[in-house]
Scaffold this motif. Structure first.
Motif, PDB file in Angstrom:
ATOM      1  N   VAL A   1       6.449   2.688   4.868  1.00  0.00           N
ATOM      2  CA  VAL A   1       5.735   1.706   3.706  1.00  0.00           C
ATOM      3  C   VAL A   1       6.002   2.334   2.478  1.00  0.00           C
ATOM      4  O   VAL A   1       6.325   2.071   1.409  1.00  0.00           O
ATOM      5  CB  VAL A   1       4.304   1.384   4.077  1.00  0.00           C
ATOM      6  CG1 VAL A   1       3.565   0.681   2.888  1.00  0.00           C
ATOM      7  CG2 VAL A   1       4.170   0.342   5.292  1.00  0.00           C
ATOM      8  N   VAL A   2       5.747   4.018   2.454  1.00  0.00           N
ATOM      9  CA  VAL A   2       5.930   4.536   1.411  1.00  0.00           C
ATOM     10  C   VAL A   2       7.681   4.424   0.971  1.00  0.00           C
ATOM     11  O   VAL A   2       7.943   4.394  -0.187  1.00  0.00           O
ATOM     12  CB  VAL A   2       5.949   5.968   1.772  1.00  0.00           C
ATOM     13  CG1 VAL A   2       6.371   6.953   0.461  1.00  0.00           C
ATOM     14  CG2 VAL A   2       4.126   6.294   1.904  1.00  0.00           C
ATOM     15  N   ALA A   3       8.546   4.676   1.677  1.00  0.00           N
ATOM     16  CA  ALA A   3       9.728   4.367   1.523  1.00  0.00           C
ATOM     17  C   ALA A   3      10.198   3.045   0.823  1.00  0.00           C
ATOM     18  O   ALA A   3      10.886   3.060  -0.331  1.00  0.00           O
ATOM     19  CB  ALA A   3      10.851   4.762   2.837  1.00  0.00           C
ATOM     20  N   LEU A   4       9.535   1.833   1.335  1.00  0.00           N
ATOM     21  CA  LEU A   4       9.809   0.846   0.801  1.00  0.00           C
ATOM     22  C   LEU A   4       9.237   0.535  -0.548  1.00  0.00           C
ATOM     23  O   LEU A   4       9.696  -0.132  -1.582  1.00  0.00           O
ATOM     24  CB  LEU A   4       9.176  -0.424   1.708  1.00  0.00           C
ATOM     25  CG  LEU A   4      10.011  -0.680   2.939  1.00  0.00           C
ATOM     26  CD1 LEU A   4       9.525  -1.526   4.245  1.00  0.00           C
ATOM     27  CD2 LEU A   4      11.313  -1.303   2.758  1.00  0.00           C
ATOM     28  N   THR A   5       8.094   1.031  -0.707  1.00  0.00           N
ATOM     29  CA  THR A   5       7.385   1.300  -1.898  1.00  0.00           C
ATOM     30  C   THR A   5       8.204   1.901  -2.984  1.00  0.00           C
ATOM     31  O   THR A   5       8.487   1.656  -4.209  1.00  0.00           O
ATOM     32  CB  THR A   5       5.829   1.860  -1.733  1.00  0.00           C
ATOM     33  OG1 THR A   5       5.163   1.110  -0.943  1.00  0.00           O
ATOM     34  CG2 THR A   5       5.083   1.747  -3.230  1.00  0.00           C
ATOM     35  N   ALA A   6       8.824   3.144  -2.744  1.00  0.00           N
ATOM     36  CA  ALA A   6       9.729   4.007  -3.736  1.00  0.00           C
ATOM     37  C   ALA A   6      10.774   3.050  -3.982  1.00  0.00           C
ATOM     38  O   ALA A   6      11.272   2.817  -5.371  1.00  0.00           O
ATOM     39  CB  ALA A   6      10.169   5.027  -3.022  1.00  0.00           C
ATOM     40  N   GLN A   7      11.452   2.163  -3.151  1.00  0.00           N
ATOM     41  CA  GLN A   7      12.500   1.280  -3.469  1.00  0.00           C
ATOM     42  C   GLN A   7      12.045   0.210  -4.489  1.00  0.00           C
ATOM     43  O   GLN A   7      12.524  -0.128  -5.423  1.00  0.00           O
ATOM     44  CB  GLN A   7      12.944   0.486  -2.062  1.00  0.00           C
ATOM     45  CG  GLN A   7      14.199  -0.351  -2.359  1.00  0.00           C
ATOM     46  CD  GLN A   7      14.635  -0.613  -1.053  1.00  0.00           C
ATOM     47  OE1 GLN A   7      14.506  -0.116  -0.052  1.00  0.00           O
ATOM     48  NE2 GLN A   7      15.374  -1.786  -1.028  1.00  0.00           N
ATOM     49  N   LEU A   8      10.605  -0.573  -4.143  1.00  0.00           N
ATOM     50  CA  LEU A   8      10.179  -1.328  -5.153  1.00  0.00           C
ATOM     51  C   LEU A   8      10.020  -0.947  -6.309  1.00  0.00           C
ATOM     52  O   LEU A   8      10.498  -1.490  -7.332  1.00  0.00           O
ATOM     53  CB  LEU A   8       8.767  -1.888  -4.585  1.00  0.00           C
ATOM     54  CG  LEU A   8       8.207  -2.575  -5.472  1.00  0.00           C
ATOM     55  CD1 LEU A   8       8.911  -4.095  -5.619  1.00  0.00           C
ATOM     56  CD2 LEU A   8       6.710  -3.240  -4.896  1.00  0.00           C
ATOM     57  N   GLN A   9       9.452   0.342  -6.531  1.00  0.00           N
ATOM     58  CA  GLN A   9       9.396   0.956  -7.830  1.00  0.00           C
ATOM     59  C   GLN A   9      10.755   1.062  -8.678  1.00  0.00           C
ATOM     60  O   GLN A   9      10.773   1.068  -9.990  1.00  0.00           O
ATOM     61  CB  GLN A   9       8.397   2.224  -7.761  1.00  0.00           C
ATOM     62  CG  GLN A   9       7.007   2.447  -6.948  1.00  0.00           C
ATOM     63  CD  GLN A   9       5.997   1.058  -7.583  1.00  0.00           C
ATOM     64  OE1 GLN A   9       6.109  -0.042  -7.549  1.00  0.00           O
ATOM     65  NE2 GLN A   9       5.265   1.951  -8.438  1.00  0.00           N
ATOM     66  N   SER A  10      11.537   1.603  -7.873  1.00  0.00           N
ATOM     67  CA  SER A  10      13.002   1.566  -8.663  1.00  0.00           C
ATOM     68  C   SER A  10      13.391   0.482  -9.022  1.00  0.00           C
ATOM     69  O   SER A  10      13.931   0.464 -10.141  1.00  0.00           O
ATOM     70  CB  SER A  10      13.946   2.540  -7.771  1.00  0.00           C
ATOM     71  OG  SER A  10      13.357   3.615  -7.267  1.00  0.00           O
ATOM     72  N   ILE A  11      13.313  -0.755  -8.154  1.00  0.00           N
ATOM     73  CA  ILE A  11      13.789  -1.831  -8.545  1.00  0.00           C
ATOM     74  C   ILE A  11      13.216  -2.405  -9.860  1.00  0.00           C
ATOM     75  O   ILE A  11      13.693  -3.075 -10.882  1.00  0.00           O
ATOM     76  CB  ILE A  11      13.527  -2.871  -7.418  1.00  0.00           C
ATOM     77  CG1 ILE A  11      14.610  -2.756  -6.202  1.00  0.00           C
ATOM     78  CG2 ILE A  11      13.964  -4.475  -7.946  1.00  0.00           C
ATOM     79  CD1 ILE A  11      14.306  -3.374  -5.129  1.00  0.00           C
TER      80      ILE A  11
END
Length: 214
Positions: free
Chosen positions: A176-186
């Protein structure tokens, strides 16, 4: 599963969190209300994840697992705000906190409805949405039990927590952290900000389940 292996996972997860936090602190959301409020939801998810890791490290497993529900839900809400929420909901969730605005926001969409709207939206990243749906199907009942003091935590208080269970929960939280880091970057609107996230997925593959990127 050994206690030594679990401790190694905790140590590596702390390093992973540090790398994510360093990257996310360098980001700013695009100057758009939808992007800004989705970014705040992502930050809330990361805060829950960091707090859970502290509790895991202290052996406070019931409380740590309870935090995985709001961690996940905050991520889903961030993705929903970006891709599927109506302008009306973006406005409601961006309002200053008052008794009236809180009442309006509490009438909002639940997790199941947010996922349903994401699945129906052709602009939402299908791979990410599928992972969110799968995560919910596998973990939601147990997460709710921990959040509400149900059978799962009551039983574990009597029998103890197997190291394998804690190991699996931490890895799922890391996903979930990894997906959140992806979201924040997008949400920055700058594609180059995905580069460090892809590198983190390679550097910390030992603490992550398979994460699809888009």
């Amino acid at each position: 599963m050994t206690e030594e292996k679990l401790q190694k996972l905790l140590d590596r997860t702390a390093q992973f969190h540090t790398a994510v936090q360093r990257h996310v602190q360098s980001l700013l959301p695009a100057p758009n209300q939808r992007f800004v409020i989705a970014f705040q939801s992502g930050l809330l998810s990361l805060e829950h994840a960091v707090s859970a890791l502290v509790l895991f490290d202290q052996g406070l497993f019931s409380s740590a697992i309870a935090l995985t529900r709001p961690q996940f839900e905050s991520l889903v809400r961030g993705v929903w705000l970006l891709h599927a929420a109506s302008d009306n909901w973006v406005n409601k969730l961006s309002e200053p906190l008052t008794m009236e605005s809180a009442k309006r926001a509490n009438e909002g969409e639940g997790l199941a409805e947010m996922l349903k709207q994401l699945e129906a939206n052709p602009t939402a990243p299908a791979g990410i949405v599928a992972q969110l749906r799968e995560y919910k199907e596998v973990t939601w009942k147990a997460m709710n039990s921990y959040a509400h003091g149900g059978l799962h935590p009551l039983s574990r208080k009597l029998t103890g927590y197997p190291a394998q269970l804690i190991y699996d929960v931490i890895r799922n939280s890391n996903a979930v952290v990894a997906l959140t880091a992806q979201l924040q970057s997008i949400l920055t609107g700058m594609p180059e900000n995905m580069g460090p996230v892809r590198q983190m997925h390679r550097d910390f593959v030992d603490v992550l389940p398979i994460i699809n990127q888009s």
